[in-house]
Design an enzyme around this catalytic site. Sequence first.
Site, PDB file in Angstrom:
ATOM      1  N   SER A  15       0.278  -1.610   0.032  1.00  0.00           N
ATOM      2  CA  SER A  15       0.034   0.233   0.091  1.00  0.00           C
ATOM      3  C   SER A  15       1.265   1.088  -0.291  1.00  0.00           C
ATOM      4  O   SER A  15       2.532   1.222   0.275  1.00  0.00           O
ATOM      5  CB  SER A  15      -1.434  -0.463   1.124  1.00  0.00           C
ATOM      6  OG  SER A  15      -1.221  -1.283   1.732  1.00  0.00           O
ATOM      7  N   ASP A  75       7.898  -8.421  11.886  1.00  0.00           N
ATOM      8  CA  ASP A  75       8.020  -9.824  11.916  1.00  0.00           C
ATOM      9  C   ASP A  75       6.610 -10.325  12.788  1.00  0.00           C
ATOM     10  O   ASP A  75       7.817 -10.665  14.002  1.00  0.00           O
ATOM     11  CB  ASP A  75       9.723 -10.514  11.712  1.00  0.00           C
ATOM     12  CG  ASP A  75       9.568 -11.663  11.882  1.00  0.00           C
ATOM     13  OD1 ASP A  75       8.240 -12.796  12.141  1.00  0.00           O
ATOM     14  OD2 ASP A  75       9.706 -12.419  12.350  1.00  0.00           O
ATOM     15  N   ASP A  83       6.329 -16.356  14.038  1.00  0.00           N
ATOM     16  CA  ASP A  83       7.230 -16.892  14.801  1.00  0.00           C
ATOM     17  C   ASP A  83       6.477 -18.427  14.899  1.00  0.00           C
ATOM     18  O   ASP A  83       5.719 -18.458  15.753  1.00  0.00           O
ATOM     19  CB  ASP A  83       8.013 -16.324  15.914  1.00  0.00           C
ATOM     20  CG  ASP A  83       9.072 -15.296  15.208  1.00  0.00           C
ATOM     21  OD1 ASP A  83       9.227 -14.901  14.621  1.00  0.00           O
ATOM     22  OD2 ASP A  83       8.981 -14.054  16.348  1.00  0.00           O
TER      23      ASP A  83
END
Lengths: 128, 814
Positions: free
Chosen positions: B278, B350, B353
Site C-alpha cells: 500500500s 515480523d 514466529d
Amino acid sequence: MRLFLLIFGLAGLAQFFLPWWIITPVALAAGAALGRTGGRAFLAGFAGIGLGWLLVAGWEQAQNAGRLSHRVAQLIPLGGSGWALVVVTAIIGGLVGGLAALAGCWLRQAVLTPRQAPAAKPDQVLTH
Amino acid sequence: MWQWIKAILTTLLTLVLTWVLNTRQGELPPFGKFLSPFGGFWQTDAATNEFPAAQTLRLPGLQQPVQVRYDDRHVPHIFAQNDHDLYYAQGYLTAQDRLWQMDFIAHVAGGRLSEIVGPARLETDRFFRRMGLPYGARKSLDAAMQDPVVRTVLTSYSDGVNAYIGTLTPRTKPFEYKLLDYAPESWEPLKSALILKYMAFDLSGRSDDLRMSNALGKYGPAVVRDLFPDYPQREDPIVPTGTPLGFKPLPVPATPPSFQAAMSNKTPQNEPDAELGSNNFAVSGAKSASGFPLLANDPHLQLNLPSIWYQVQLAAPGVNVYGVSIPGTPLAIIGFNERVAWGVTNVAADVMDWYQLKFKDGSMREYWHDGRWKPVRRVVERIVVRGQPDRLDTVLYTHHGPIVYDHDEKPFLSQTPIRHAMRWTAHDAANEYLTFYRLNRAQNYADYTAALATYGSPAQNFIFADQQQNIAIWPNGSFPLKWKDQGKFILDGTDPAYDWQGWIPAAQNPHVKNPARGFVSSANQSSTGPDYPYYLNWSFGGWDRGHRINERLARMTGVTPDSLRMLQNDNFGINAQLVLPRLLSLVKPDQLSAAQRPAFEQLRRWNYYYEADAVGPTIFELWYGTLLKRLWDDDFGPAAGAGEMRPPSRDRSNTLLLTEPNSRWIDDRRTPARETLDQLVLQSLQFATDSLQRKFGPVGPEWRWAHQKSTDILHMAQLPGFGRMDLNVGGGAGIVNATSERNGPSWRMVVALGPRVQGYGVFPGGQSGNPGSVYYDDMIDTWSAGKLDELVFLRRPDEPNPRLQAAWTLQAAK
C-alpha cells in the site's frame, strides 16, 4: 385448452406464494382431472408452466436491462445472452409441468381403465 | 398393466426431476429453484430496481429516528442521534448491500466454508482453524467487549445486520445464497472479529522463517549474512534515519548464546500473496497550495467483487466521519472528518514466529520447555460439512500457540518427532475497534496517538494530517520486544530465552511528526533506519515505491489534491531505471537474431514508465524475472535439495547484477559449463523475447503492457461473468500505481484539509454487492482512468446537494 388454462392460472397463482415445486402437484392434479390423452396433457402442462415462466422471466429481463441475467448466462454458460436464459428457464419449467401433467393423465387412465387380465391370474400377465 | 407401469414410471420421473431441480448437485445450483422466475435469481434482479427515493423503514430496537441520504454513487450518509443508532444503521445498510460477502468471509475465517460448499473446501477450513483464526477472534472479541463503548458499537452493528436479515425471504435473499442454495444465518459480533482476523491473516500471515532456516542449514551463517542482510543496500525508510527518538528505550532481551536456527523441510502452504502492499503520504501546509495539509492513501489488496471496501458517512453527536469500512465490521477504517484525515498501509514487521518443539513421546501430550514437561492443550474442532457427517479435527496448543502443520498426514515424515508451534500477534487480545472509534472522532494529534495506543494487529503505518497543520506517521501495532534477528529463523521451542518476552511500549513505536522535509509517507518499506533501538524485522517490502514517492514529494511545491492523485497513478519503474542500463550494456546486439533485435531496440528507447500501451515493461519484466530465476533457481530452488528456501531479495540480487560480475552464484550448478553473467543476461533476454513472440507475434502493439499483464477483478467466488477482465491499466508490482495481475489499489483517497475539508476517492468496484445492480461495478472505469470522485461530505442531514438521490428515515418499530 381447458387443461392449459387451468395449469397456467392455478400454477401462476400458487407460485406467487409457494415454492417453485408447487408446479409439480398442480400440473399433476390438473392433468389427472382434465387430461384426455397423454400427448395433449404433456403439451398443456409444458405450455401452462413454460408460458408462465417465459412471461415472468421475460418481464424481469426487459425491466432490468438484463444486468444479472447477462452474468448468469455466462455462468451457465449461454454466451451471455439473457434472452437465451429466458428460453432455457421456460423450457425447464415447461418440462416439469409437461411431465407432471402427463403423469397425472396416465395415472387417471390407469385407475379408470378396466383390467385386461383377471386379477386371479397375475402369473399369466407377468410371463408374457 | 402397461397403463400402470407407464403411469407410475412417469410419476416417478416427474418426482425425481422435481427433486433434482430443487437440490444442489455437486457444484451445480438447484436449477429449478434457481431459475424459477417467481422465486429464483430473476427476483433478485427485480429487487434491484426497487430502490425508493424516499421511504420510512420501521426497525426493531432503534431508539431515535435516523436520517439516511444516498448519493449518486450509492454511498449512505447516516445521521443518527446516538452511537447505538448510528452503528445499528451502519449494520443494517451495509448488510443491505453486502450481506453475502460479509457472511462469506466470516465463514472462511471461521473455518466454516464446508458448511456452504461441501467437502471440497474441508482443507481450507482445517487450515484456518489450525491457524487459530477463530481462537484469535474469540480472544480479541472477549477483550473488546469489556469496553462498554466498543460493546455498544459491536452489538448494535450486529443488531442492525440481523434486522436486515429479518426482512429477507427465500425470494428476496441475495443472489449468491440462491446460487449456492443456502440461507443467511444470524449475525453476531464474533463474525466482525473474524473478519478483522482475516485481514490480519491477509496482511501478516506470512513467514519466511522456515525458508531461511533451510538456507542457513544449507549454506551457513556467512552466506546468509551476505545474501540475506538485516538491512537493504537501497532503502528510504518510513521514519527517516536520524529522526530524534524522544524516548529512552527499554533494554532488549539478550540473544541466547545457543542461538542457531533449527532446520526443517516442512513447507508452509496457503500463504497470502507477497505483492500485497500500500501507499500513503501526507504533505504539510508549507508545501501545499492551500496552506493546509493534504493526505493520500491507497491500500493494495486483491482486486475482488464485491469490493473489499464500503464507503459510508457516519454522523452522530460527537462524530461526523466519511470513509471506507470493511463490510461486516463497524466504523470507518480509512477516512476523514472536518478536522483530521488518516490512512493505513501494512507494516511488514515480523509478528509471526515458529517454534521447534520437543515432545515427551509420540502421544504429544507434553512438550519440553524451561526445564520441565508442560501439558499440550488439545482443542477439538468440529467441522460441519454439507451433505456429509461432521468432521472432527484436533488442534494442539502450546503456550506459544497452535501447532499448525501437523504432518502426521505425510508418511515420509511420520517418524520425525518435530512439530512446530506458531506465535502470532493475531492471537493476542487488543482493542482495534477502539482505535477506529477514536480515529473517527479525532480532532487533533493527541486524539490520534491516543487512538493508536490500543491497536494490536495487523500492524499498520497510520498516516495522519490535521487542520492544525500537523502531519505524522506511526508504524503501529503490537510489536514483540525481540533480540536482533529473533524469528528470522525457526526458533528453539524448549528454551524460554527464545520466547517473546514483552512488547515495545506503544509510545515507543516508530514515529515521525512534522519532519523538516515537509511530508511523511509509507509504501511498506523498512519502518525505520538502522538507528531505531528495537528489532522489527530483517526484511520489508521493496524500497521502489517508497523511494519514488519520496523523490517526487521532495520536489513538489504548491501541492493540490490533483498532484497527489497523479502521484498515486505514477507508473515509473525505479527498478528498471536501476538495472536496465546495466543489463543492456551486458548484451551485444549482434548476438541477437533478427527477430529478437526489435525487442532490444524497444528497451533501449524505453523511458521506464509502466504505461498501459508501453512495450518496454512487457519485455523488461519477463527478462528480469527470468534472469533472477536463472540466477537463483539452482541454488535456492528445489534443485538445491535443501527443502523450501527463499531466494535473496531483489535488492540483494540487484547489487550482485550491478557490482559482483564474478559472484559464485552466477554459475548454474546444474550444468558442467561455468556460466558468466553476460551469458545469463543474454539467454534470459532471448528466452523472454522468444516466448513473447510465440504469444503475441512480432514486436508490435500486441506486446503492450496492459495486454501482457491483463489485470482482472474477479468475483470472490470466481464466478465466470461476475468480474471484469483485462482492464486497460498500467502500473505493476513495485510501481507506485501498484496494479498488478490480480492486486492493486483497493481504495484511492486524497483529502484536502482546511477550513472546509474536501475528500476525493474511488475503489475498483461499486457500493452494491448485488451483481445485478448498476452500483456493483460503476466505479471501475473511473478507477481505471486514474480519476477520483469528489466525495460528498454532508454537515447536516438536510443539506442540499445535487448529487443526493434518496432520503430515507429509519424509525423504531412500534
